[in-house]
Write a protein that holds these residues in place. Sequence first.
Motif, PDB file in Angstrom:
ATOM      1  N   ALA A  10     -44.803   8.211  -5.894  1.00  8.87           N
ATOM      2  CA  ALA A  10     -45.798   8.687  -6.789  1.00  8.87           C
ATOM      3  C   ALA A  10     -45.903   8.555  -8.377  1.00  8.87           C
ATOM      4  N   ARG A  11     -44.451   8.000  -8.796  1.00  4.86           N
ATOM      5  CA  ARG A  11     -44.118   7.915 -10.115  1.00  4.86           C
ATOM      6  C   ARG A  11     -44.332   6.209 -10.520  1.00  4.86           C
ATOM      7  N   LYS A  12     -45.030   6.143 -11.690  1.00  3.94           N
ATOM      8  CA  LYS A  12     -45.081   4.743 -12.264  1.00  3.94           C
ATOM      9  C   LYS A  12     -43.676   4.169 -12.653  1.00  3.94           C
ATOM     10  N   GLY A  13     -43.073   3.767 -11.611  1.00  2.00           N
ATOM     11  CA  GLY A  13     -41.633   3.245 -11.605  1.00  2.00           C
ATOM     12  C   GLY A  13     -41.348   2.021 -11.076  1.00  2.00           C
ATOM     13  N   ASN A  14     -40.268   2.109 -10.376  1.00  6.06           N
ATOM     14  CA  ASN A  14     -39.683   0.754  -9.880  1.00  6.06           C
ATOM     15  C   ASN A  14     -40.545   0.354  -8.528  1.00  6.06           C
ATOM     16  N   THR A  15     -40.650   0.979  -7.618  1.00  7.07           N
ATOM     17  CA  THR A  15     -41.530   0.933  -6.595  1.00  7.07           C
ATOM     18  C   THR A  15     -43.080   0.104  -6.953  1.00  7.07           C
ATOM     19  N   LEU A  16     -43.586   0.652  -8.058  1.00  6.98           N
ATOM     20  CA  LEU A  16     -44.917  -0.086  -8.773  1.00  6.98           C
ATOM     21  C   LEU A  16     -44.619  -1.308  -9.170  1.00  6.98           C
ATOM     22  N   PRO A  81     -39.209   3.957  -2.546  1.00  3.19           N
ATOM     23  CA  PRO A  81     -38.084   4.156  -2.979  1.00  3.19           C
ATOM     24  C   PRO A  81     -37.223   4.937  -1.940  1.00  3.19           C
ATOM     25  N   VAL A  82     -36.045   4.883  -2.236  1.00  5.96           N
ATOM     26  CA  VAL A  82     -35.075   5.495  -1.032  1.00  5.96           C
ATOM     27  C   VAL A  82     -35.106   6.807  -1.416  1.00  5.96           C
ATOM     28  N   TYR A  83     -35.423   7.803  -0.581  1.00  3.75           N
ATOM     29  CA  TYR A  83     -35.012   9.188  -0.730  1.00  3.75           C
ATOM     30  C   TYR A  83     -34.066   9.871   0.299  1.00  3.75           C
ATOM     31  N   TRP A  84     -33.058  10.209  -0.042  1.00  2.00           N
ATOM     32  CA  TRP A  84     -31.974  10.844   0.928  1.00  2.00           C
ATOM     33  C   TRP A  84     -31.769   9.715   1.992  1.00  2.00           C
ATOM     34  N   TRP A  85     -31.650   8.607   1.685  1.00  2.00           N
ATOM     35  CA  TRP A  85     -31.175   7.727   2.458  1.00  2.00           C
ATOM     36  C   TRP A  85     -32.237   7.003   3.250  1.00  2.00           C
ATOM     37  N   GLY A  86     -33.360   7.521   3.187  1.00  2.00           N
ATOM     38  CA  GLY A  86     -34.716   7.161   3.952  1.00  2.00           C
ATOM     39  C   GLY A  86     -35.875   6.765   3.356  1.00  2.00           C
ATOM     40  N   ALA A 117     -31.441   3.811  -5.773  1.00  2.74           N
ATOM     41  CA  ALA A 117     -30.347   3.937  -7.147  1.00  2.74           C
ATOM     42  C   ALA A 117     -29.077   3.173  -6.608  1.00  2.74           C
ATOM     43  N   ALA A 118     -28.796   3.221  -5.478  1.00  4.78           N
ATOM     44  CA  ALA A 118     -27.486   2.661  -4.899  1.00  4.78           C
ATOM     45  C   ALA A 118     -27.690   1.052  -4.926  1.00  4.78           C
ATOM     46  N   ARG A 119     -26.289   0.554  -4.735  1.00  4.18           N
ATOM     47  CA  ARG A 119     -26.295  -1.055  -4.786  1.00  4.18           C
ATOM     48  C   ARG A 119     -26.761  -1.735  -3.502  1.00  4.18           C
ATOM     49  N   SER A 150     -31.833  -2.576  -6.162  1.00  3.30           N
ATOM     50  CA  SER A 150     -31.266  -1.403  -6.983  1.00  3.30           C
ATOM     51  C   SER A 150     -31.785  -1.223  -8.024  1.00  3.30           C
ATOM     52  N   ALA A 151     -32.428  -0.125  -8.460  1.00  2.88           N
ATOM     53  CA  ALA A 151     -32.758   0.188  -9.655  1.00  2.88           C
ATOM     54  C   ALA A 151     -32.953   1.834  -9.718  1.00  2.88           C
ATOM     55  N   SER A 152     -32.731   2.338 -10.625  1.00  4.09           N
ATOM     56  CA  SER A 152     -32.399   3.983 -10.977  1.00  4.09           C
ATOM     57  C   SER A 152     -33.623   4.578 -11.917  1.00  4.09           C
TER      58      SER A 152
HETATM   59  C1  LIG Z   1     -35.813  13.056  -4.199  1.00  9.22           C
HETATM   60  C2  LIG Z   1     -34.788  11.831  -4.536  1.00  9.22           C
HETATM   61  C3  LIG Z   1     -33.833  11.056  -3.574  1.00  9.22           C
HETATM   62  C4  LIG Z   1     -33.287  10.261  -3.735  1.00  9.22           C
HETATM   63  N1  LIG Z   1     -32.412   9.730  -2.986  1.00  9.22           N
HETATM   64  C5  LIG Z   1     -31.793   8.344  -3.002  1.00  9.22           C
HETATM   65  C6  LIG Z   1     -30.820   8.054  -1.957  1.00  9.22           C
HETATM   66  O1  LIG Z   1     -30.529   8.655  -1.097  1.00  9.22           O
HETATM   67  N2  LIG Z   1     -30.132   6.703  -2.078  1.00  9.22           N
HETATM   68  C7  LIG Z   1     -30.489   5.958  -3.553  1.00  9.22           C
HETATM   69  O2  LIG Z   1     -29.823   5.023  -3.446  1.00  9.22           O
HETATM   70  N3  LIG Z   1     -31.474   6.281  -4.194  1.00  9.22           N
HETATM   71  C8  LIG Z   1     -32.155   7.760  -4.269  1.00  9.22           C
HETATM   72  N4  LIG Z   1     -32.991   8.149  -5.027  1.00  9.22           N
HETATM   73  C9  LIG Z   1     -33.280   7.199  -6.371  1.00  9.22           C
HETATM   74  C10 LIG Z   1     -34.336   6.402  -5.993  1.00  9.22           C
HETATM   75  O3  LIG Z   1     -34.600   5.848  -5.030  1.00  9.22           O
HETATM   76  C11 LIG Z   1     -34.641   5.405  -7.434  1.00  9.22           C
HETATM   77  O4  LIG Z   1     -34.517   6.102  -8.835  1.00  9.22           O
HETATM   78  C12 LIG Z   1     -35.782   4.573  -7.217  1.00  9.22           C
HETATM   79  O5  LIG Z   1     -35.674   3.551  -8.353  1.00  9.22           O
HETATM   80  C13 LIG Z   1     -36.920   5.460  -7.282  1.00  9.22           C
HETATM   81  O6  LIG Z   1     -38.040   4.538  -7.350  1.00  9.22           O
HETATM   82  P1  LIG Z   1     -39.467   4.815  -8.317  1.00  9.22           P
HETATM   83  O7  LIG Z   1     -39.108   4.470  -9.588  1.00  9.22           O
HETATM   84  O8  LIG Z   1     -40.510   3.874  -7.553  1.00  9.22           O
HETATM   85  O9  LIG Z   1     -39.948   6.367  -7.840  1.00  9.22           O
HETATM   86  C14 LIG Z   1     -33.658   9.319  -4.878  1.00  9.22           C
HETATM   87  C15 LIG Z   1     -34.480   9.727  -5.916  1.00  9.22           C
HETATM   88  C16 LIG Z   1     -35.042  11.069  -5.588  1.00  9.22           C
HETATM   89  C17 LIG Z   1     -36.182  11.330  -6.476  1.00  9.22           C
END
Ligand SMILES: Cc1cc2nc3c(=O)[nH]c(=O)nc-3n(C[C@H](O)[C@H](O)[C@H](O)COP(=O)(O)O)c2cc1C
Length: 175
Positions: A10-16, A81-86, A117-119, A150-152
């Motif tokens: 939902a954010r204008k970030g890495n996935t976009l 994006p990865v959220y909580w390993w999924g 965010a993880a490698r 990988s991007a945070s």
């Molecule tokens: C709710 C939440 C959970 C996340 N869980 C993980 C995770 O389990 N592993 C990981 O590597 N990154 C995790 N992240 C980091 C995001 O995957 C990372 O910042 C990603 O670049 C976000 O993509 P976006 O910029 O398109 O939103 C999490 C971020 C959020 C907000």
Amino acid sequence: MKIVIVNGSARKGNTLTAIQAFAEGVAEENEIEIIAPEKLNIAPCKGCGVCQCSKGCVDQDDTNPTIDKIVAADVIVFATPVYWWGMSAQLKLIIDKCYCKGLHLKNKKVGVIVVGAARVGSIQYELINKQFQCMADYLFWDMLFIKSYSASDRADLSNNTDAIAELKELGSNLC
Ligand SMILES: Cc1cc2nc3c(=O)[nH]c(=O)nc-3n(C[C@H](O)[C@H](O)[C@H](O)COP(=O)(O)O)c2cc1C
């Protein structure tokens, strides 16, 4: 070709950023539509099963038009994006709702883009890849690619020139 990209962030970030780099590589004669679940009104699947003996989902929201677009696509790209390993809830919402036209998604060409965010090489990418691989086996998808980055911070991926070049290349390889 009609290419539908489901943006799970939902954010204008890495996935976009990844989606835009991919789309930049796609040849002009193709049609691209990006589905942004957070801009739609889609209720989560209730598992009522009515869709299995009718023409679609019973929900009178954006579900049926959205799933129809995915069904009509020649190529579907799921980006999350990865959220909580999924995968994110936004993407899972759409995938769950695909159940109402599940068998119409057989034999699709599919690509998957995952940013966490993880490698790269960490378990979350493996878990997500396995889930998509199971769907692919079930629906006989032709998996074009499953790519993890990988991007945070939200601008991280745009500073990764190798990743951007690879994503453009994936787009240009489609035709
Ligand atoms: C709710 C939440 C959970 C996340 N869980 C993980 C995770 O389990 N592993 C990981 O590597 N990154 C995790 N992240 C980091 C995001 O995957 C990372 O910042 C990603 O670049 C976000 O993509 P976006 O910029 O398109 O939103 C999490 C971020 C959020 C907000």
